[in-house]
Design a protein around this motif. Sequence first.
Motif, mmCIF file in Angstrom:
data_model
loop_
_atom_site.group_PDB
_atom_site.id
_atom_site.type_symbol
_atom_site.label_atom_id
_atom_site.label_comp_id
_atom_site.label_asym_id
_atom_site.label_seq_id
_atom_site.Cartn_x
_atom_site.Cartn_y
_atom_site.Cartn_z
ATOM 1 N N TRP A 33 -20.861 -30.469 -6.682
ATOM 2 C CA TRP A 33 -22.093 -31.192 -7.032
ATOM 3 C C TRP A 33 -21.921 -31.965 -8.347
ATOM 4 N N SER A 35 -20.887 -35.525 -10.509
ATOM 5 C CA SER A 35 -21.043 -36.965 -10.338
ATOM 6 C C SER A 35 -20.264 -37.679 -11.428
ATOM 7 N N ASP A 54 -15.775 -36.779 -6.342
ATOM 8 C CA ASP A 54 -17.212 -36.526 -6.337
ATOM 9 C C ASP A 54 -17.897 -37.359 -5.267
ATOM 10 N N ARG A 55 -19.094 -36.934 -4.936
ATOM 11 C CA ARG A 55 -19.918 -37.691 -4.007
ATOM 12 C C ARG A 55 -20.828 -38.619 -4.810
ATOM 13 N N THR A 56 -21.100 -39.792 -4.268
ATOM 14 C CA THR A 56 -21.964 -40.739 -4.973
ATOM 15 C C THR A 56 -23.425 -40.285 -4.941
ATOM 16 N N SER A 57 -23.796 -39.470 -3.938
ATOM 17 C CA SER A 57 -25.139 -38.906 -3.871
ATOM 18 C C SER A 57 -25.079 -37.422 -4.239
ATOM 19 N N ARG A 58 -26.224 -36.750 -4.223
ATOM 20 C CA ARG A 58 -26.274 -35.354 -4.621
ATOM 21 C C ARG A 58 -25.507 -34.473 -3.631
ATOM 22 N N ASN A 85 -19.337 -38.508 3.614
ATOM 23 C CA ASN A 85 -19.691 -37.369 2.770
ATOM 24 C C ASN A 85 -18.636 -36.265 2.818
#
Length: 311
Positions: A33, A35, A54-58, A85
């Motif tokens: 989680w 960013s 990392d993921r660009t969203s949560r 994702n």
Amino acid sequence: MYTNIASLLAKLDSMALYIEDNKPDCILLTETWLSSDISDSLIGLNEYTLYRTDRTSRGGGACILLKQALFNQFSVICNSKRYGNTELVSVVCSHNSQNFSLVCVYRPPGSPLVDDELLYDEIKRLCHLRSNLIIFGDFNFPNISWQNVQSQTNDDSTAQFIDMLHETNLTQLVAAPTRFRVGQEPSLLDLVLTTDLNLLGEIRHCAPIGISDHCVIETTLQYHSSSLQKHHFRKHSKIHFEGLNSDLTNTDWTSLYSTSCCTEAWNIFRNVLCDLVSRHTTTYKVKCNRTKPLITQTFIKRAKIKKQTME
């Protein structure tokens, strides 16, 4: 060690306690989680170098942390991929003729087939290019029967995942459930895949970190290091408690606690205590012969017990 951490920042204190107790050389985490707004320095695990995607969203995310001591023996090359994702981060540790590759994967539930196909193609590529490959990750395939490696559903992604395992000759080593949530049936979501069964020791299921519903998976990576190394240890049985207690008594705590923030006060107390413990603790050097990494002290003791029972 590997686990689905479900927010690394929220469990930093628990993670630090685990590291202090177990001192793992390699840490692989999914659902970090993190960013791009969160720097490596904010995580603050100073003994480790962090490699992450990392993921660009949560949500989501994967990372690998390597202990600094490994860099005395190995050069490290990192690579990371993202398919929708789904996140993948990998490191290759090499020295002369020996090397090993670690891969950490997070595949979310309900991942689109197009993303899964890209992930499977990347795993095939890694299997083709790299020897001594080990893949840890949360793949979210609860409906695979690992006794016979067959899908219990008609899901296309599950079927293609199993075909990929057969094609690459990867072996899945986790046999027991890894996720436990109240009101739900335990499931085996976290996998350990390898191209060589001799690379890893026993797979152990340990207690989760913090309030995560995924257990920690621990194992031993078998590799040859230099034949003779010096290690410095702090022997806590040799702490000079009289001197330590005297210094603690003579410390002017009132002047140190000039802040109203409990977090800063705790950090001041911890730093002072750790410094005093270090001053009053005897350290010593040991030489470790690592030419036989499989022969540990535990192994020797058990071998002696077995020999005695057979006589």
